[in-house]
Write a protein that holds these residues in place. Structure first.
Motif, mmCIF file in Angstrom:
data_model
loop_
_atom_site.group_PDB
_atom_site.id
_atom_site.type_symbol
_atom_site.label_atom_id
_atom_site.label_comp_id
_atom_site.label_asym_id
_atom_site.label_seq_id
_atom_site.Cartn_x
_atom_site.Cartn_y
_atom_site.Cartn_z
ATOM 1 N N SER A 13 -2.069 7.633 4.672
ATOM 2 C CA SER A 13 -1.217 6.719 5.440
ATOM 3 C C SER A 13 -1.681 5.273 5.280
ATOM 4 O O SER A 13 -0.863 4.364 5.131
ATOM 5 N N LYS A 14 -2.985 5.060 5.301
ATOM 6 C CA LYS A 14 -3.509 3.700 5.132
ATOM 7 C C LYS A 14 -3.332 3.221 3.712
ATOM 8 O O LYS A 14 -3.088 2.037 3.467
ATOM 9 N N LEU A 33 -0.917 4.111 1.493
ATOM 10 C CA LEU A 33 0.493 3.868 1.172
ATOM 11 C C LEU A 33 1.186 2.947 2.163
ATOM 12 O O LEU A 33 2.366 2.634 1.975
ATOM 13 N N GLN A 34 0.486 2.545 3.241
ATOM 14 C CA GLN A 34 1.071 1.679 4.260
ATOM 15 C C GLN A 34 2.332 2.310 4.853
ATOM 16 O O GLN A 34 3.381 1.679 4.983
ATOM 17 N N LYS A 35 2.227 3.592 5.198
ATOM 18 C CA LYS A 35 3.341 4.319 5.790
ATOM 19 C C LYS A 35 2.854 5.048 7.030
ATOM 20 O O LYS A 35 1.664 5.346 7.160
ATOM 21 N N ASN A 36 3.794 5.328 7.918
ATOM 22 C CA ASN A 36 3.450 6.087 9.116
ATOM 23 C C ASN A 36 3.127 7.529 8.743
ATOM 24 O O ASN A 36 3.679 8.061 7.778
ATOM 25 N N GLU A 80 4.069 10.260 10.067
ATOM 26 C CA GLU A 80 5.217 11.151 10.142
ATOM 27 C C GLU A 80 6.156 11.005 8.956
ATOM 28 O O GLU A 80 6.996 11.869 8.718
ATOM 29 N N ASP A 81 6.025 9.916 8.162
ATOM 30 C CA ASP A 81 6.894 9.706 7.009
ATOM 31 C C ASP A 81 6.255 10.140 5.700
ATOM 32 O O ASP A 81 6.837 9.927 4.628
ATOM 33 N N LEU A 82 5.064 10.743 5.746
ATOM 34 C CA LEU A 82 4.390 11.184 4.534
ATOM 35 C C LEU A 82 5.021 12.470 4.019
ATOM 36 O O LEU A 82 5.642 13.234 4.763
ATOM 37 N N THR A 89 13.271 11.161 8.862
ATOM 38 C CA THR A 89 13.093 9.894 8.163
ATOM 39 C C THR A 89 14.082 8.860 8.707
ATOM 40 O O THR A 89 15.284 9.134 8.793
#
Length: 746
Positions: free
Chosen positions: A222-223, A225-228, A230-232, A321
Motif C-alpha cells: 500500500s505504501k 503503490l500509494q493506494k488504500n 482496500e483497493d489492492l 472500487t
C-alpha cells in the motif's frame, strides 16, 4: 588514515620479505660458505668499499629498509604455547553374548500379581453417600479404576450430559491402566501427553504468524503503490463470494417471473438423459441434481468482524472500487431486485449477520455453577410454561441483589468513576502532575443549525466529598490563523461538589451554524487531587453536517444526464451499425470498353488531329496493302506509324508502294493542321433572344387589351399573300439557324 594504512602495509611487506630472507639464510648456512653460487645476504655492516661494482648493483636504500634482524622478529612473533597431548578417540562396540545351551529348555517366567491387605493403621477414607456417587482418587489425583462401573470416559460423558462433575480432570492413559509389576528389562513408555496438548495450539500460532505477515505485506504494498489497502489486488476478491451468492439467488428467482430463462424449471421430470453413440454401444450421461429438479441449497459464507481484524480488513464488507456509477447502484439492478423481491424472500428468508456470528473457543473449563444456573433457568421456564401464569419465587432475585450490593461497596478515601474509569487517591497530589490521567470523549453529530445533547456521568464511589472546577484548555494555533469566536458547546461550567455515593449527570449541548468538525477540551479539576495530580480531560467533539437541500434536484439531474448519456451511446452504436450496412458498389466498366475511334487515334498519334473522312481513307489504304484473300477480318489499329511500316515492308518491285506512300503523306499533311471551326457570335445570339422576348411580350399585351376592350380578334386572312410568304420564309430561316419567333400583327 591513508598514510597509516600505507605504513601498515609496508610494515607487513617488510615482515614477510624478512621472513623469506631469513629462511634463505638458514638454508644457506647449511651449505658450504663462500660458494660463488649461493653468496650471503649483503649487509651494510659487512659491505666492503673495495668490492667490485658487480656485487654492489643490487644494494640500495630500499633493500636496506627491508632488512630484518632477529630482535625485530622476536618482538613481532610470540612464542607458540605448548600443545597439550591429544587424547585418543574411543569407539564403543557392542558384543553379542550367546545364551548357553543348558538354558534353552527352561520355561519362561510368568507374571503373577500378589495382593496384600492394607495395614491396620493405614488411613482409609470412608465413602460419602450424601450426594451423587463418583470415582475415588489416589494421592496423585488419578481416579481409581475399580471405583467406577465401566470406563472413565463413559462416566465423564454421562456426567457432562447431566451437568454434573464438569470440573473433573481428564486422566491420562497411564492413570487408567491397572497397577501391575514390571519386569527388570521392560522399556518404559514416554509420556507424550503434554507435548500433544501443546501441539494443539500450533495451528492457531501458525495462523497468527501468517496474518502478521499478511498485514506487513499489505502495508508495504500500500505504501509502495500509494493506494488504500482496500483497493489492492490482494484484497479485490474479498467480496467475490457475496457477489456470487446474490447472482445465484437472482438467477434462481428469474424463472418464476419471466419466460425463457430456465424454461425447464418445474418440469425437470420430463428431461431425458443425454446419450453418446448409438443404441448398442453408446453410453448415457447421468443428470445432475440441478437437472433433476433438486438445485443446491442457498449457502451464505462470510467473515466475522474478529477474523477481519486479524486479517487487517478494517474497511466495510461491502466496499468496492470507487467509481462514479458502481454496478451495485445501477438503477436497472435495483428495479430488477424490487420485481423479484417476493420470490427472493421466499427462496432466502434468512440473512445472517456475520459481524456477530462467531464462535470463540477457550481453554478454560466450563463453570459448574453457571451450567447449574442455566439448567435451573430451563427448569423454571418449563414450569412457567406448564403452569400457565404462575409467579416465580423472588428469592433468586434477592440473592442477585445482595451479590450486586456486595460488589458495589464504597472505596475508602477519595474516589470517583470518571466516564466509567476509576480515578483514585494515590497518596499525594503531585506525582503525576504533568501527565494526562483519564481522557473522556463526548461526541456530537447533527445538521448545521440543529441542537443535540450528550451526557457525561461522574460517580463518587468513595467515602469523601469531592469538589470540582472546570477549566478550558487553549487550542494550539501553529499558523497564527484568525478564527471567529463563535460558541458551539454549551454546558454548566460552574464549580460544585459531588457527595459520596452521588451520581452527577453533566449535559453538553452542541449547535453550529456551519458544517465542520469542532473540538474543545476542558480540564476537570478536583479537590483533593486524584490520580496523583494527573489531569482529567473532557474532549468535546462535534460534527456538523450540511443539509443537502438540493438532493432531489441533483438526483433528477443525474438521472437525466444518465438517460442522455445512454441515448447518446445507443445512438452512436446504431450509427456505427447503420454506416457499416452499405449497398455494394456497381462493378466498374472494363477499361476501353466504350472508347471511340477518335480517342484511340489521339492516343496512338498525339501529334495529329482526327478527321473522320481522312481516317476512313487510311483504313481503306490499310486494306489495299494486303492481298484480297487476306483482307477479310483485317482491322487497322489506327496507328499511322504501323501503317507506314506496313507500306515500307512491301516489295520494291510492287508498283503500288510508291503510290501508297504519296497517299499517306498527303493525308498526314492534312491531319497535321488544326481544322477551322466557325466562331459563334455570342452577342448577336443574346440580342436576338432579347428581341424575341420583347416581341412576344407585345403580342401578349395586345391580346390582353383586346379582351379587356371587347374588341374582336383580328384574323390573319386579311394579310397579303406576299407577307405570309415572307413570314414563312423567315420562320424557316430562323428554325434552320436554331432560333424561333412568333410573329403576328396588331
Amino acid at each position: 588514515m591513508s598514510g597509516r594504512s600505507n605504513r601498515g602495509l609496508s610494515a607487513i611487506a617488510r615482515v614477510k620479505m624478512g621472513a623469506v630472507l631469513s629462511n634463505k639464510l638458514k638454508g644457506r648456512s647449511k651449505n658450504q660458505a663462500g660458494t660463488p653460487e649461493k653468496a650471503g645476504t649483503p649487509s651494510q655492516d659487512g659491505a666492503d668499499e673495495n668490492q667490485s661494482p658487480t656485487r654492489n648493483v643490487i644494494w640500495n636504500e630500499e633493500i636496506e629498509k627491508l632488512q630484518i634482524k632477529e630482535d625485530v622478529l622476536k618482538t613481532l612473533h610470540e612464542a607458540a604455547p605448548p600443545t597439550a597431548p591429544k587424547t585418543p578417540k574411543s569407539t564403543r562396540l557392542t558384543v553379542r553374548k550367546m545364551k548357553p545351551a543348558s538354558e534353552w529348555d527352561k520355561p519362561k517366567p510368568k507374571v503373577v500379581t500378589v495382593a496384600r491387605p492394607a495395614p491396620v493403621d493405614a488411613p482409609v477414607k470412608e465413602p460419602d453417600y450424601s450426594g451423587f456417587a463418583g470415582p475415588r482418587y489416589n494421592d496423585e489425583g488419578a481416579p481409581i479404576p475399580h471405583s467406577l462401573l465401566g470406563s472413565y470416559d463413559e462416566f465423564r460423558k454421562e456426567a457432562i450430559k447431566r451437568g454434573d462433575l464438569l470440573d473433573l480432570p481428564v486422566p491420562s492413559e497411564a492413570d487408567l491402566e491397572p497397577d501391575r509389576p514390571t519386569l527388570k528389562y521392560e522399556k518404559k513408555k514416554r509420556d507424550r501427553g503434554d507435548r500433544q496438548r501443546n501441539n494443539e495450539n500450533n495451528a492457531l500460532i501458525n495462523w497468527q504468524m501468517k496474518m502478521m505477515e499478511r498485514k506487513r505485506q499489505q502495508g508495504y504494498i500500500s505504501k509502495l503503490l500509494q493506494k488504500n489497502p482496500e483497493d489492492l489486488a490482494m484484497n479485490a476478491a474479498d467480496n467475490y463470494r457475496k457477489i456470487e451468492e446474490e447472482r445465484y439467488i437472482i438467477d434462481r428467482a428469474i424463472p418464476a417471473k419471466d419466460y425463457g430463462k430456465g424454461y425447464r424449471v418445474g418440469s425437470e421430470f420430463w428431461k431425458q438423459q443425454e446419450k453418446f453413440g448409438d443404441d448398442e454401444t453408446g453410453i448415457h450421461m447421468t443428470l445432475t441434481k440441478s437437472e433433476q429438479g433438486y438445485p443446491r441449497p442457498i449457502e451464505h459464507i462470510g467473515v466475522p468482524k474478529s477474523v477481519r481484524n486479524e486479517k487487517g480488513w478494517y474497511w466495510p464488507p461491502h466496499h468496492t472500487t470507487p467509481v462514479h456509477y458502481p454496478w451495485h447502484k445501477n438503477p436497472y439492478l435495483e428495479e430488477r431486485k424490487e420485481q423479484l423481491k417476493d420470490v427472493i424472500t421466499e427462496l432466502d428468508p434468512h440473512r445472517p449477520d456475520f459481524d456477530q456470528l462467531e464462535v470463540i473457543g477457550t481453554a478454560n473449563p466450563v463453570n459448574r455453577e453457571r451450567v447449574q444456573s442455566n439448567l435451573g433457568m430451563l427448569e423454571e421456564e418449563e414450569r412457567f410454561t406448564e403452569g400457565g401464569m404462575e409467579y416465580l419465587d423472588q428469592e433468586p432475585t434477592q440473592e442477585v441483589d445482595e451479590k450486586d450490593e456486595g460488589k458495589e461497596e464504597s472505596i475508602f478515601g477519595p474516589s470517583i468513576s470518571f466516564a466509567g474509569q476509576p480515578a483514585r487517591w494515590t497518596g499525594d497530589s503531585y506525582s503525576y502532575a504533568d501527565q494526562i490521567g483519564i481522557e473522556a470523549r463526548v461526541t456530537f453529530e447533527s445538521l448545521s443549525g440543529d441542537r443535540v445533547t450528550s451526557y457525561l456521568y461522574i460517580i463518587n464511589d468513595g467515602t469523601t466529598s469531592v469538589y470540582y472546577d472546570w477549566k478550558k484548555l487553549p487550542k494550539e494555533n501553529p499558523f497564527d490563523l484568525v478564527h471567529a469566536r463563535v460558541q458551539r458547546f454549551y454546558f454548566n461550567n460552574s464549580s460544585g461538589v459531588i457527595l459520596p455515593g452521588e451520581t452527577m449527570k453533566f449535559p453538553f449541548v452542541f449547535k453550529s451554524p456551519n458544517a465542520r468538525v469542532f473540538t474543545e477540551q476542558w480540564k476537570f479539576e478536583t479537590r483533593p487531587s486524584l490520580c496523583g495530580g494527573a489531569a482529567l480531560i473532557v474532549t468535546l467533539r462535534g460534527i456538523a453536517l450540511q443539509e443537502d437541500k438540493f438532493q432531489r434536484e441533483r438526483e433528477e439531474l443525474e438521472r437525466d444526464l444518465q438517460q442522455k448519456q445512454s441515448e447518446q451511446v445507443i445512438r452512436q452504436i446504431m450509427y456505427d451499425i447503420i454506416s457499416g450496412i452499405k449497398t455494394p458498389d456497381r462493378p466498374s466498366s472494363p477499361i476501353d470498353a466504350y472508347i471511340t475511334d477518335e480517342e484511340i487515334f489521339s492516343r496512338n498519334n498525339p501529334k495529329l488531329h482526327y478527321n473522320h473522312a481522312l481516317v476512313t481513307e487510311l483504313k481503306q489504304l490499310y486494306l489495299e496493302i494486303a492481298p484480297e484473300e487476306e483482307r477479310e477480318g483485317r482491322v487497322w489499329d489506327l496507328s499511322v506509324e504501323d501503317l507506314r511500316d506496313e507500306i515500307v515492308a512491301m516489295d520494291e518491285d510492287d508498283e503500288r508502294k510508291e503510290n501508297f506512300l504519296h497517299q499517306l503523306n498527303a493525308v498526314v499533311t492534312k491531319m497535321s493542321f488544326c481544322p477551322n471551326k466557325p466562331v459563334k457570335k455570342d452577342l448577336y445570339k443574346v440580342g436576338y433572344e432579347l428581341l424575341l422576348e420583347a416581341v412576344d411580350g407585345i403580342v401578349r399585351e395586345s391580346y390582353g387589351i383586346r379582351q379587356m376592350m371587347g374588341l374582336p380578334e383580328k384574323e390573319n386572312d386579311d394579310l397579303p399573300d406576299d407577307f405570309n410568304t415572307l413570314d414563312r420564309d423567315e420562320h424557316n430561316m430562323d428554325s434552320e439557324n436554331g432560333g424561333s419567333i412568333f410573329r403576328t400583327t396588331l
